[in-house]
Design a protein around this motif. Structure first.
Motif, mmCIF file in Angstrom:
data_model
loop_
_atom_site.group_PDB
_atom_site.id
_atom_site.type_symbol
_atom_site.label_atom_id
_atom_site.label_comp_id
_atom_site.label_asym_id
_atom_site.label_seq_id
_atom_site.Cartn_x
_atom_site.Cartn_y
_atom_site.Cartn_z
ATOM 1 N N GLU A 143 1.160 -1.306 -0.095
ATOM 2 C CA GLU A 143 -0.187 0.105 -0.022
ATOM 3 C C GLU A 143 0.740 1.016 0.076
ATOM 4 N N GLU A 144 0.578 2.260 -0.356
ATOM 5 C CA GLU A 144 1.040 3.319 -1.120
ATOM 6 C C GLU A 144 1.254 4.160 0.757
ATOM 7 N N TRP A 145 2.424 4.880 0.819
ATOM 8 C CA TRP A 145 2.237 6.291 2.065
ATOM 9 C C TRP A 145 1.444 7.065 2.009
ATOM 10 N N ASN A 146 0.424 6.947 3.199
ATOM 11 C CA ASN A 146 -0.276 7.823 2.989
ATOM 12 C C ASN A 146 0.585 9.223 3.991
ATOM 13 N N SER A 147 0.548 10.440 2.962
ATOM 14 C CA SER A 147 1.659 11.797 3.233
ATOM 15 C C SER A 147 0.268 12.552 5.081
ATOM 16 N N ALA A 148 -0.012 11.707 5.322
ATOM 17 C CA ALA A 148 -0.840 12.372 6.698
ATOM 18 C C ALA A 148 0.003 11.628 7.816
ATOM 19 N N ASN A 149 0.609 10.670 7.666
ATOM 20 C CA ASN A 149 1.701 9.865 8.450
ATOM 21 C C ASN A 149 2.595 9.981 7.708
ATOM 22 N N ILE A 171 18.472 -1.661 3.235
ATOM 23 C CA ILE A 171 17.873 -0.732 2.120
ATOM 24 C C ILE A 171 16.417 -0.953 2.843
ATOM 25 N N LEU A 172 15.672 0.131 2.626
ATOM 26 C CA LEU A 172 14.494 0.112 2.932
ATOM 27 C C LEU A 172 13.143 0.829 2.235
ATOM 28 N N THR A 173 11.695 0.620 2.161
ATOM 29 C CA THR A 173 10.816 1.358 1.370
ATOM 30 C C THR A 173 10.683 2.839 2.785
ATOM 31 N N LYS A 174 11.109 4.073 1.898
ATOM 32 C CA LYS A 174 10.626 4.968 3.049
ATOM 33 C C LYS A 174 9.608 5.915 2.187
ATOM 34 N N ARG A 175 8.539 6.401 2.289
ATOM 35 C CA ARG A 175 7.971 7.319 1.078
ATOM 36 C C ARG A 175 7.668 6.071 0.327
ATOM 37 N N ALA A 177 9.703 5.840 -1.995
ATOM 38 C CA ALA A 177 11.180 5.378 -2.596
ATOM 39 C C ALA A 177 11.924 4.121 -2.368
ATOM 40 N N ILE A 178 12.573 3.342 -2.868
ATOM 41 C CA ILE A 178 13.756 2.545 -2.734
ATOM 42 C C ILE A 178 14.504 3.369 -1.244
ATOM 43 N N VAL A 179 15.386 2.778 -1.040
ATOM 44 C CA VAL A 179 16.547 3.788 -0.574
ATOM 45 C C VAL A 179 17.621 2.676 0.253
ATOM 46 N N ASP A 192 10.122 6.185 -7.407
ATOM 47 C CA ASP A 192 9.448 6.084 -7.033
ATOM 48 C C ASP A 192 8.475 4.771 -7.520
ATOM 49 N N PHE A 193 8.876 3.434 -6.796
ATOM 50 C CA PHE A 193 8.181 1.981 -6.584
ATOM 51 C C PHE A 193 7.297 1.793 -6.782
ATOM 52 N N ARG A 194 6.055 2.452 -7.001
ATOM 53 C CA ARG A 194 4.683 2.493 -7.047
ATOM 54 C C ARG A 194 4.335 1.589 -8.597
ATOM 55 N N SER A 195 5.008 2.015 -9.356
ATOM 56 C CA SER A 195 4.367 1.353 -10.178
ATOM 57 C C SER A 195 5.115 0.392 -10.726
ATOM 58 N N TYR A 196 5.905 -0.186 -9.925
ATOM 59 C CA TYR A 196 6.712 -1.691 -9.755
ATOM 60 C C TYR A 196 6.465 -2.710 -9.059
ATOM 61 N N ILE A 197 5.139 -2.232 -7.791
ATOM 62 C CA ILE A 197 4.325 -3.238 -7.111
ATOM 63 C C ILE A 197 3.754 -3.968 -7.596
ATOM 64 N N ASN A 198 3.893 -5.861 -6.743
ATOM 65 C CA ASN A 198 3.467 -6.497 -7.642
ATOM 66 C C ASN A 198 4.636 -7.631 -8.831
ATOM 67 N N GLN A 199 6.059 -6.813 -8.704
ATOM 68 C CA GLN A 199 7.416 -7.269 -9.756
ATOM 69 C C GLN A 199 7.949 -7.045 -9.112
ATOM 70 N N TRP A 200 9.100 -8.200 -9.900
ATOM 71 C CA TRP A 200 10.075 -8.559 -9.119
ATOM 72 C C TRP A 200 11.299 -7.416 -9.447
ATOM 73 N N ILE A 201 11.990 -6.952 -8.435
ATOM 74 C CA ILE A 201 12.873 -6.194 -8.594
ATOM 75 C C ILE A 201 14.415 -6.080 -8.401
ATOM 76 N N HIS A 202 15.123 -6.659 -9.283
ATOM 77 C CA HIS A 202 16.481 -7.220 -9.391
ATOM 78 C C HIS A 202 17.576 -6.038 -8.745
ATOM 79 N N PHE A 203 18.376 -6.783 -6.853
ATOM 80 C CA PHE A 203 19.751 -5.324 -6.950
ATOM 81 C C PHE A 203 20.771 -6.097 -6.879
#
Length: 291
Positions: A143-149, A171-175, A177-179, A192-203
């Motif tokens: 779920e996306e970060w809610n800027s109210a929190n 390595i962590l998600t923050k807002r 982004a992955i930082v 901005d990782f939102r377009s990659y949710i439910n897809q594999w990201i390789h590091f």
């Protein structure tokens, strides 16, 4: 003279400098590769290109058949479980954490993480080691970060040092982004990782571990749709190792979900995140020698 090395628990004869170890799913324990000396140094030695650790999960278990690999310390039955298909194969591991549920609380934090700390000396690191770390991650219905929190972070991978030392690489998600964050800096790896949710990201992470200003850190990503790794962060000439390297202190890898949460003045955890449950899949965790 032929020299005998050990790659992922399997003896392999290599001709002088000739060849790297073949990646294998042999479930033999990594501790066969060497032992820890009084200073914490592993007695095993590797040639550049050797695969020291390969966690493929292809035997369908949360330990990947590796003796000493810890799937999680969280007590909930679904804190760590297998999923199929994996990143490039049949299986991967899922870690789940729900804030406020003690089934997902371990080691004094809301976390469910695998680690290779006890999988053998070869999988650990100390100053002087030069290593490549690879992993694939899938942010399940993230779920996306809610800027109210508050912008709490969710760790998905750590290169950690035992004995209470500061974490040199995580390595962590923050807002949204992955930082990456260490003791002195934080940088975006995926803006901005939102377009990659439910897809594999390789590091891919290349590190020269050093307790003087001679180390380096390079991080690469291969995003969905990309066919090669791209360098997204490079830092040189700094102390990458945060411990002393003495009395058995050493570095090791962790992967899963570790959720940061706020605390009140009394030190009590504040369950204030807009998302109570996070699930991440991990696959193809590797350590490769670079020296």
């Amino acid at each position: 003279m032929n020299k005998r090395f050990l790659c992922f628990g399997t003896p392999l004869v290599v001709l002088s400098f000739a060849t790297a170890c073949t990646k294998t799913n042999n479930p033999a324990a990594l501790q066969a590769a060497g032992s820890i000396t009084a200073t914490g140094r592993a007695t095993a030695f590797f040639t550049a290109g050797d695969t020291i650790l390969n966690v493929s999960y292809e035997n369908g278990t949360t330990s990947s058949g590796i003796t000493g690999l810890n799937p999680t310390n969280a007590p909930a039955p679904d804190a760590a479980y297998m999923i199929t298909p994996g990143g490039n194969s049949n299986y991967a591991i899922a870690h789940k954490v729900t804030l406020g549920d003690t089934g997902y609380y371990s080691n004094e934090a809301w976390r469910s993480e695998s680690d290779a700390d006890m999988a053998g000396a070869a999988a650990r690191f100390l100053p002087g080691d030069e290593r490549r770390y690879e992993f694939s991650v899938y942010l399940k219905d993230w779920e996306e970060w809610n800027s109210a929190n508050p912008a709490y972070g969710d760790n998905i991978f750590q290169l950690k040092v035992s004995g209470g030392a500061l974490v040199p690489v995580r390595i962590l998600t923050k807002r949204n982004a992955i930082v990456t964050r260490n003791t002195s800096f934080q940088d975006n790896l995926v803006a901005d990782f939102r377009s990659y949710i439910n897809q594999w990201i390789h590091f891919r992470i290349d590190v020269k571990w050093a307790d003087t200003n001679t180390g380096y850190l390079k991080i690469y990503t291969r995003l969905p749709g990309q066919t090669s790794y791209n360098l997204v962060l490079e830092r040189n000439n700094y102390a990458t190792y945060t411990g002393t390297g003495l009395q058995g202190q050493h570095g090791y890898i962790k992967w899963g979900v570790y959720r940061e949460a706020g605390k009140d003045a009394a030190g009590n955890v504040i369950i204030g995140d807009n998302v109570l449950t996070r699930i991440a899949f991990h696959d193809d965790i590797r350590i490769i020698a670079l020296n």
